[in-house]
Motif scaffolding. Structure first.
Motif, PDB file in Angstrom:
ATOM      1  N   ASP A 116      26.667  15.472  12.584  1.00  0.00           N
ATOM      2  CA  ASP A 116      25.793  16.586  12.937  1.00  0.00           C
ATOM      3  C   ASP A 116      26.250  17.098  14.306  1.00  0.00           C
ATOM      4  OD1 ASP A 116      23.739  18.164  14.032  1.00  0.00           O
ATOM      5  OD2 ASP A 116      22.174  17.066  12.965  1.00  0.00           O
ATOM      6  N   ALA A 117      26.977  18.219  14.290  1.00  0.00           N
ATOM      7  CA  ALA A 117      27.593  18.719  15.521  1.00  0.00           C
ATOM      8  C   ALA A 117      26.564  19.010  16.609  1.00  0.00           C
ATOM      9  CB  ALA A 117      28.416  19.973  15.224  1.00  0.00           C
ATOM     10  N   GLU A 118      25.400  19.544  16.223  1.00  0.00           N
ATOM     11  CA  GLU A 118      24.376  19.866  17.211  1.00  0.00           C
ATOM     12  C   GLU A 118      23.802  18.596  17.838  1.00  0.00           C
ATOM     13  OE1 GLU A 118      20.163  21.771  16.608  1.00  0.00           O
ATOM     14  OE2 GLU A 118      21.700  23.350  16.626  1.00  0.00           O
ATOM     15  N   ALA A 119      23.528  17.588  17.020  1.00  0.00           N
ATOM     16  CA  ALA A 119      23.003  16.327  17.544  1.00  0.00           C
ATOM     17  C   ALA A 119      24.037  15.636  18.433  1.00  0.00           C
ATOM     18  CB  ALA A 119      22.584  15.412  16.393  1.00  0.00           C
ATOM     19  N   ALA A 120      25.312  15.726  18.065  1.00  0.00           N
ATOM     20  CA  ALA A 120      26.363  15.134  18.895  1.00  0.00           C
ATOM     21  C   ALA A 120      26.448  15.851  20.241  1.00  0.00           C
ATOM     22  CB  ALA A 120      27.702  15.191  18.174  1.00  0.00           C
ATOM     23  N   ALA A 121      26.322  17.179  20.218  1.00  0.00           N
ATOM     24  CA  ALA A 121      26.344  17.946  21.468  1.00  0.00           C
ATOM     25  C   ALA A 121      25.151  17.589  22.352  1.00  0.00           C
ATOM     26  CB  ALA A 121      26.357  19.446  21.168  1.00  0.00           C
ATOM     27  N   ASP A 122      23.985  17.365  21.737  1.00  0.00           N
ATOM     28  CA  ASP A 122      22.807  16.954  22.503  1.00  0.00           C
ATOM     29  C   ASP A 122      23.043  15.596  23.170  1.00  0.00           C
ATOM     30  OD1 ASP A 122      21.500  19.253  21.695  1.00  0.00           O
ATOM     31  OD2 ASP A 122      20.219  18.246  20.225  1.00  0.00           O
ATOM     32  N   ALA A 123      23.565  14.642  22.399  1.00  0.00           N
ATOM     33  CA  ALA A 123      23.824  13.307  22.948  1.00  0.00           C
ATOM     34  C   ALA A 123      24.841  13.379  24.078  1.00  0.00           C
ATOM     35  CB  ALA A 123      24.317  12.375  21.831  1.00  0.00           C
ATOM     36  N   GLU A 124      25.880  14.176  23.885  1.00  0.00           N
ATOM     37  CA  GLU A 124      26.914  14.310  24.913  1.00  0.00           C
ATOM     38  C   GLU A 124      26.352  14.937  26.184  1.00  0.00           C
ATOM     39  OE1 GLU A 124      30.915  16.897  25.534  1.00  0.00           O
ATOM     40  OE2 GLU A 124      30.798  15.771  23.644  1.00  0.00           O
ATOM     41  N   ALA A 125      25.528  15.972  26.032  1.00  0.00           N
ATOM     42  CA  ALA A 125      24.952  16.633  27.207  1.00  0.00           C
ATOM     43  C   ALA A 125      24.089  15.666  28.019  1.00  0.00           C
ATOM     44  CB  ALA A 125      24.127  17.839  26.776  1.00  0.00           C
ATOM     45  N   LEU A 126      23.279  14.871  27.342  1.00  0.00           N
ATOM     46  CA  LEU A 126      22.425  13.914  28.045  1.00  0.00           C
ATOM     47  C   LEU A 126      23.244  12.810  28.698  1.00  0.00           C
ATOM     48  CD1 LEU A 126      19.524  13.725  25.442  1.00  0.00           C
ATOM     49  CD2 LEU A 126      19.485  14.857  27.674  1.00  0.00           C
ATOM     50  N   LEU A 127      24.264  12.355  27.999  1.00  0.00           N
ATOM     51  CA  LEU A 127      25.104  11.311  28.573  1.00  0.00           C
ATOM     52  C   LEU A 127      25.866  11.838  29.785  1.00  0.00           C
ATOM     53  CD1 LEU A 127      26.128   8.470  28.557  1.00  0.00           C
ATOM     54  CD2 LEU A 127      27.716   9.072  26.730  1.00  0.00           C
ATOM     55  N   ARG A 128      26.260  13.076  29.749  1.00  0.00           N
ATOM     56  CA  ARG A 128      26.950  13.654  30.905  1.00  0.00           C
ATOM     57  C   ARG A 128      26.046  13.722  32.130  1.00  0.00           C
ATOM     58  NH1 ARG A 128      31.513  18.043  29.470  1.00  0.00           N
ATOM     59  NH2 ARG A 128      32.623  16.770  27.958  1.00  0.00           N
ATOM     60  N   LEU A 129      24.764  13.986  31.922  1.00  0.00           N
ATOM     61  CA  LEU A 129      23.834  13.949  33.051  1.00  0.00           C
ATOM     62  C   LEU A 129      23.828  12.572  33.707  1.00  0.00           C
ATOM     63  CD1 LEU A 129      20.770  15.939  31.655  1.00  0.00           C
ATOM     64  CD2 LEU A 129      22.301  16.636  33.508  1.00  0.00           C
ATOM     65  N   LEU A 130      23.808  11.540  32.873  1.00  0.00           N
ATOM     66  CA  LEU A 130      23.817  10.178  33.408  1.00  0.00           C
ATOM     67  C   LEU A 130      25.147   9.888  34.109  1.00  0.00           C
ATOM     68  CD1 LEU A 130      22.476   7.487  33.838  1.00  0.00           C
ATOM     69  CD2 LEU A 130      23.116   6.831  31.509  1.00  0.00           C
ATOM     70  N   LEU A 131      26.245  10.357  33.544  1.00  0.00           N
ATOM     71  CA  LEU A 131      27.545  10.140  34.181  1.00  0.00           C
ATOM     72  C   LEU A 131      27.630  10.858  35.522  1.00  0.00           C
ATOM     73  CD1 LEU A 131      29.992  10.369  31.149  1.00  0.00           C
ATOM     74  CD2 LEU A 131      29.216   8.316  32.348  1.00  0.00           C
ATOM     75  N   GLU A 132      27.038  12.038  35.624  1.00  0.00           N
ATOM     76  CA  GLU A 132      26.992  12.757  36.909  1.00  0.00           C
ATOM     77  C   GLU A 132      26.271  11.920  37.960  1.00  0.00           C
ATOM     78  OE1 GLU A 132      27.980  15.776  38.082  1.00  0.00           O
ATOM     79  OE2 GLU A 132      28.422  17.015  36.331  1.00  0.00           O
ATOM     80  N   LEU A 133      25.147  11.343  37.576  1.00  0.00           N
ATOM     81  CA  LEU A 133      24.391  10.483  38.478  1.00  0.00           C
ATOM     82  C   LEU A 133      25.246   9.289  38.917  1.00  0.00           C
ATOM     83  CD1 LEU A 133      21.515   9.610  39.666  1.00  0.00           C
ATOM     84  CD2 LEU A 133      21.340   8.242  37.588  1.00  0.00           C
ATOM     85  N   ARG A 134      25.894   8.646  37.955  1.00  0.00           N
ATOM     86  CA  ARG A 134      26.705   7.467  38.260  1.00  0.00           C
ATOM     87  C   ARG A 134      27.919   7.818  39.106  1.00  0.00           C
ATOM     88  NH1 ARG A 134      26.118   2.960  34.429  1.00  0.00           N
ATOM     89  NH2 ARG A 134      28.388   2.773  34.360  1.00  0.00           N
ATOM     90  N   ASP A 135      28.524   8.983  38.872  1.00  0.00           N
ATOM     91  CA  ASP A 135      29.702   9.375  39.646  1.00  0.00           C
ATOM     92  C   ASP A 135      29.376   9.630  41.110  1.00  0.00           C
ATOM     93  OD1 ASP A 135      31.453   9.114  37.553  1.00  0.00           O
ATOM     94  OD2 ASP A 135      31.899  11.250  37.360  1.00  0.00           O
ATOM     95  N   ARG A 136      28.117   9.928  41.411  1.00  0.00           N
ATOM     96  CA  ARG A 136      27.716  10.168  42.806  1.00  0.00           C
ATOM     97  C   ARG A 136      27.321   8.876  43.527  1.00  0.00           C
ATOM     98  NH1 ARG A 136      24.315  14.979  40.697  1.00  0.00           N
ATOM     99  NH2 ARG A 136      25.819  16.659  40.829  1.00  0.00           N
ATOM    100  N   ARG A 137      27.275   7.789  42.801  1.00  0.00           N
ATOM    101  CA  ARG A 137      26.817   6.520  43.370  1.00  0.00           C
ATOM    102  C   ARG A 137      27.834   5.983  44.373  1.00  0.00           C
ATOM    103  NH1 ARG A 137      24.752   3.089  38.701  1.00  0.00           N
ATOM    104  NH2 ARG A 137      23.076   4.622  38.861  1.00  0.00           N
ATOM    105  N   THR A 138      27.334   5.521  45.502  1.00  0.00           N
ATOM    106  CA  THR A 138      28.200   4.953  46.539  1.00  0.00           C
ATOM    107  C   THR A 138      28.568   3.517  46.197  1.00  0.00           C
ATOM    108  OG1 THR A 138      26.335   4.066  47.795  1.00  0.00           O
ATOM    109  CG2 THR A 138      27.017   6.350  48.289  1.00  0.00           C
ATOM    110  N   ASP A 139      29.503   2.962  46.968  1.00  0.00           N
ATOM    111  CA  ASP A 139      29.877   1.558  46.786  1.00  0.00           C
ATOM    112  C   ASP A 139      28.665   0.647  46.985  1.00  0.00           C
ATOM    113  OD1 ASP A 139      32.477   2.296  46.271  1.00  0.00           O
ATOM    114  OD2 ASP A 139      33.205   1.835  48.287  1.00  0.00           O
TER     115      ASP A 139
END
Length: 198
Positions: A116-139
């Motif tokens: 389901d391309a739409e559901a996959a896009a939704d999952a990817e968008a939410l996961l990217r938000l979490l990755l953005e948060l993690r990428d800003r994390r300091t040591d």
């Protein structure tokens, strides 16, 4: 089922990270690995995973270092399963191939494809938000994340680091650890909707 296909970024300019990544997949994936991970070509690895929580945990673990393009494919897998992942077939493998191709050209190094391309896009968008948060994390944020992930309490982590409990609380807040903790089960449910075997 979920297929994880990862490809080392800039592999010609660096060392071979495949053995370390395979160790990570085996450790994090544990009993959820339907077939053991293996190098399929050059610096590429595939693994077959039963269940969205393990698939999500692997995607997060492998994207943390920034050295892998991570493709996660969901869908049907032909049964009976062969003995090795490189001999396995099914839609999940095709989706993972498409996902890793996209992941290599995205800033956050991860893509999701599914039936389901739409559901996959939704999952990817939410996961990217979490990755953005993690990428800003300091040591310091990762240090407290890793200590708490072992099961230590904040008080025990403070003692381990030789800092106050309030300093630990501040690190937890700045690192967004409670936000991540709340997001992971929700993300796993969204991802799980892509699994035809769920």
């Amino acid at each position: 089922m979920f297929v994880l296909t990862i490809d080392q970024r800039n592999s010609q300019a660096g060392t071979d990270l495949v053995p370390t990544a395979i160790d990570t997949i085996e450790r994090v994936g544990g009993t959820a690995l339907a077939l053991p991970p293996e190098r399929t070509a050059g610096d590429e690895i595939q693994a077959l995973i039963a269940g969205a929580p393990a698939a999500l945990a692997l995607a997060l673990a492998l994207s943390r270092a920034g050295t892998w393009g991570v493709g996660l494919g969901a869908g049907a897998v032909d049964t009976p399963l062969p003995e090795v992942v490189r001999a396995a077939r099914g839609d999940a493998f095709l989706h993972a191939r498409d996902a890793v191709g996209r992941a290599k050209s995205t800033p956050l190094r991860l893509a999701i494809e599914g039936p389901d391309a739409e559901a996959a896009a939704d999952a990817e968008a939410l996961l990217r938000l979490l990755l953005e948060l993690r990428d800003r994390r300091t040591d310091e944020g990762w240090e407290i994340h890793d200590l708490l992930a072992t099961g230590l309490t904040q008080r025990e982590a403070a003692a381990e680091l030789g800092i106050t409990e309030s300093a630990v609380s501040r690190r937890v807040r700045v690192a967004g650890l409670r936000t991540e903790e709340a997001a992971i089960p929700a993300l796993a449910r969204v991802l799980g909707a892509l699994d035809p075997d769920a």
